[in-house]
Design a protein around this motif. Structure first.
Motif, PDB file in Angstrom:
ATOM      1  N   LEU A 131       0.884  -1.349  -0.037  1.00  0.00           N
ATOM      2  CA  LEU A 131       0.085  -0.067   0.172  1.00  0.00           C
ATOM      3  C   LEU A 131       0.614   1.236  -0.055  1.00  0.00           C
ATOM      4  O   LEU A 131       0.465   2.172  -0.535  1.00  0.00           O
ATOM      5  CB  LEU A 131      -0.957  -0.084   1.313  1.00  0.00           C
ATOM      6  N   ILE A 132       2.042   1.178   0.578  1.00  0.00           N
ATOM      7  CA  ILE A 132       2.951   2.298   0.433  1.00  0.00           C
ATOM      8  C   ILE A 132       3.342   2.550  -0.891  1.00  0.00           C
ATOM      9  O   ILE A 132       3.426   3.782  -1.239  1.00  0.00           O
ATOM     10  CB  ILE A 132       4.001   2.049   1.339  1.00  0.00           C
ATOM     11  N   ASN A 133       3.614   1.468  -1.791  1.00  0.00           N
ATOM     12  CA  ASN A 133       3.822   1.699  -3.177  1.00  0.00           C
ATOM     13  C   ASN A 133       2.859   2.134  -3.954  1.00  0.00           C
ATOM     14  O   ASN A 133       3.121   2.809  -4.745  1.00  0.00           O
ATOM     15  CB  ASN A 133       4.432   0.408  -3.595  1.00  0.00           C
ATOM     16  N   TYR A 134       1.411   1.586  -3.514  1.00  0.00           N
ATOM     17  CA  TYR A 134       0.446   2.259  -4.114  1.00  0.00           C
ATOM     18  C   TYR A 134       0.058   3.535  -4.140  1.00  0.00           C
ATOM     19  O   TYR A 134       0.006   4.323  -5.004  1.00  0.00           O
ATOM     20  CB  TYR A 134      -0.759   1.178  -3.720  1.00  0.00           C
ATOM     21  N   SER A 135       0.127   4.069  -2.811  1.00  0.00           N
ATOM     22  CA  SER A 135       0.117   5.453  -2.519  1.00  0.00           C
ATOM     23  C   SER A 135       0.913   6.161  -3.306  1.00  0.00           C
ATOM     24  O   SER A 135       0.805   7.419  -3.755  1.00  0.00           O
ATOM     25  CB  SER A 135       0.142   5.847  -1.189  1.00  0.00           C
ATOM     26  N   ALA A 136       2.224   5.738  -3.218  1.00  0.00           N
ATOM     27  CA  ALA A 136       3.293   6.568  -3.798  1.00  0.00           C
ATOM     28  C   ALA A 136       3.297   6.799  -5.241  1.00  0.00           C
ATOM     29  O   ALA A 136       3.595   7.858  -6.058  1.00  0.00           O
ATOM     30  CB  ALA A 136       4.688   5.866  -3.582  1.00  0.00           C
ATOM     31  N   SER A 137       2.358   5.937  -6.102  1.00  0.00           N
ATOM     32  CA  SER A 137       2.335   5.905  -7.391  1.00  0.00           C
ATOM     33  C   SER A 137       1.451   7.060  -7.865  1.00  0.00           C
ATOM     34  O   SER A 137       1.336   7.522  -8.889  1.00  0.00           O
ATOM     35  CB  SER A 137       1.435   4.508  -7.901  1.00  0.00           C
ATOM     36  N   PHE A 138       0.781   7.675  -6.945  1.00  0.00           N
ATOM     37  CA  PHE A 138      -0.207   8.771  -7.268  1.00  0.00           C
ATOM     38  C   PHE A 138       0.800  10.067  -7.240  1.00  0.00           C
ATOM     39  O   PHE A 138       0.352  10.877  -8.026  1.00  0.00           O
ATOM     40  CB  PHE A 138      -1.385   9.049  -6.256  1.00  0.00           C
ATOM     41  N   TYR A 139       1.968   9.933  -6.834  1.00  0.00           N
ATOM     42  CA  TYR A 139       2.633  11.084  -6.867  1.00  0.00           C
ATOM     43  C   TYR A 139       4.018  11.126  -7.427  1.00  0.00           C
ATOM     44  O   TYR A 139       4.900  11.736  -7.617  1.00  0.00           O
ATOM     45  CB  TYR A 139       3.056  11.437  -5.394  1.00  0.00           C
ATOM     46  N   ASP A 140       4.027  10.202  -8.705  1.00  0.00           N
ATOM     47  CA  ASP A 140       4.992   9.958  -9.497  1.00  0.00           C
ATOM     48  C   ASP A 140       4.782  11.000 -10.579  1.00  0.00           C
ATOM     49  O   ASP A 140       3.722  11.617 -10.967  1.00  0.00           O
ATOM     50  CB  ASP A 140       5.206   8.493 -10.304  1.00  0.00           C
ATOM     51  N   ASP A 141       6.204  11.738 -10.995  1.00  0.00           N
ATOM     52  CA  ASP A 141       5.914  12.844 -11.847  1.00  0.00           C
ATOM     53  C   ASP A 141       5.466  12.334 -13.148  1.00  0.00           C
ATOM     54  O   ASP A 141       4.727  12.920 -13.725  1.00  0.00           O
ATOM     55  CB  ASP A 141       7.286  13.568 -11.981  1.00  0.00           C
ATOM     56  N   GLU A 142       5.884  11.172 -13.508  1.00  0.00           N
ATOM     57  CA  GLU A 142       5.458  10.634 -14.942  1.00  0.00           C
ATOM     58  C   GLU A 142       5.594   9.109 -14.778  1.00  0.00           C
ATOM     59  O   GLU A 142       6.336   8.468 -14.033  1.00  0.00           O
ATOM     60  CB  GLU A 142       6.396  11.112 -15.879  1.00  0.00           C
ATOM     61  N   GLU A 143       4.982   8.391 -15.656  1.00  0.00           N
ATOM     62  CA  GLU A 143       5.011   6.942 -15.867  1.00  0.00           C
ATOM     63  C   GLU A 143       6.334   6.452 -16.082  1.00  0.00           C
ATOM     64  O   GLU A 143       6.845   6.653 -17.236  1.00  0.00           O
ATOM     65  CB  GLU A 143       4.072   6.484 -16.529  1.00  0.00           C
TER      66      GLU A 143
END
Length: 331
Positions: free
Chosen positions: A78-90
């Motif tokens: 879930l930490i990885n999941y939540s961090a995915s929303f704040y990636d600058d780009e894919e």
């Protein structure tokens, strides 16, 4: 509304994630994330754990071991999941990602997540178990008292843990994580003390909770001091090995202690819980109302708090009353 006397545990638990909160009720969990655009994203799923529906989940002491492992796995996911929303780009898949996906038939992400979880456990064992052990073993040249050495080892373990949680709190992301941690606790305390789950009542609730993972970590340290005090061997490698081998036993005992503390409110429980609650002042911060709204969203996605209040405290929370509370919050 006046706070009512604390009743039984709601049995829900949670975890703070990056800009959000996860709440878990039995096998179901919901994670609510405040996205960069301000909207709240809610994902509901279930996680049965590493042993599924096995009866071992109900066996005292053993269940604590599996609960600890499951918390590590789900928490990392879930930490990885939540961090995915704040990636600058894919990010483009690396050669390693492509190779793992090819070898594992599309399960490369799970392999990396498993490796990350194992690495986190290894680092935790090294820093909080083995480092204090080797430091105190070096002290044997100055202190010729085995019992005192064990006590010093425990003090060092607590000190290292406190230094760690304090040091990382200076990072902005961690400070916000600690605030979401506080929001998670406030929501659970709110309903377990007979208050409706509104922003106003949640904000009035305590950010400290006896079933917190921080308190669990203190119980782990406390139990390890007692066990290592009575179980001793002369060989240094055997002593180090025992500290690792006994981790499941320590985790199992600690889980039963924190489970018992979460369902009782006598003087013994208060004394045993006091150090862990004190440490929570470091690992939780006061949240703002936006953080509380995220935590409330996670709770409501997997837990019927109105039914809980009716069953545990004997009153209904109707829609008209909720509308009045919402109006009061806006003003």
């Amino acid at each position: 509304m006046a706070e009512k006397k604390r009743n039984c545990s709601s049995k829900i638990g949670g975890q703070a994630v990056l800009e959000g909160v996860m709440m878990k009720n039995k096998d179901d969990y919901a994670v609510a994330i405040r996205k960069p655009n301000g909207e709240i994203e809610i994902d509901v799923d279930y996680y049965k754990g590493v042993i599924g529906d096995s009866g071992l989940k109900k066996v005292p002491f053993l269940r604590g071991i599996f609960n600890f492992i499951d918390s590590m796995i789900l928490g990392t996911r879930l930490i990885n999941y939540s961090a995915s929303f704040y990636d600058d780009e894919e990010a483009e898949p690396t050669k390693l990602d492509k190779a793992l996906d090819k070898i594992s038939k599309g399960k490369g992400e799970k392999i990396i997540m498993g490796f990350t979880t194992i690495l986190a456990i290894v680092l935790a064992v090294g820093i909080f178990i083995l480092l204090p052990f080797y430091l105190t073993d070096w002290m044997k040249g100055f202190i010729n008292n085995a019992s005192l050495i064990v006590i010093i080892e425990g003090i060092l373990r607590i000190s290292i843990f406190l230094i760690y949680v304090t040091a990382i709190s200076f990072m902005n992301d961690i400070r916000r994580l600690y605030s979401y941690h506080g929001a998670e606790h406030k929501c659970i305390n709110c309903i377990e003390n007979g208050r409706p789950l509104t922003v106003r009542d949640v904000m009035r609730s305590s950010r400290l909770h006896r079933r917190c993972g921080t308190s669990f970590m203190f119980f782990v340290i406390f139990v390890s001091i007692i066990i290592f005090f009575f179980i001793r061997v002369d060989n240094i490698w055997m002593r180090a090995g025992l500290r690792i081998a006994l981790i499941p036993l320590i985790a199992g005992i600690s889980y039963e202690l924190i489970r018992w503390a979460g369902n009782n409110d006598n003087i013994i429980v208060r004394i045993l819980s006091a150090p862990g609650m004190l440490i929570q002042r470091l690992t939780t911060k006061e949240p703002d109302e936006d953080m509380v709204k995220v935590a409330i969203s996670a709770v409501e996605a997997i837990f019927d708090w109105k039914a809980y209040l009716k069953e545990s405290f004997g009153y209904d929370v109707d829609e008209s009353w909720m509308e009045e509370e919402a109006t009061a919050e806006e003003t």
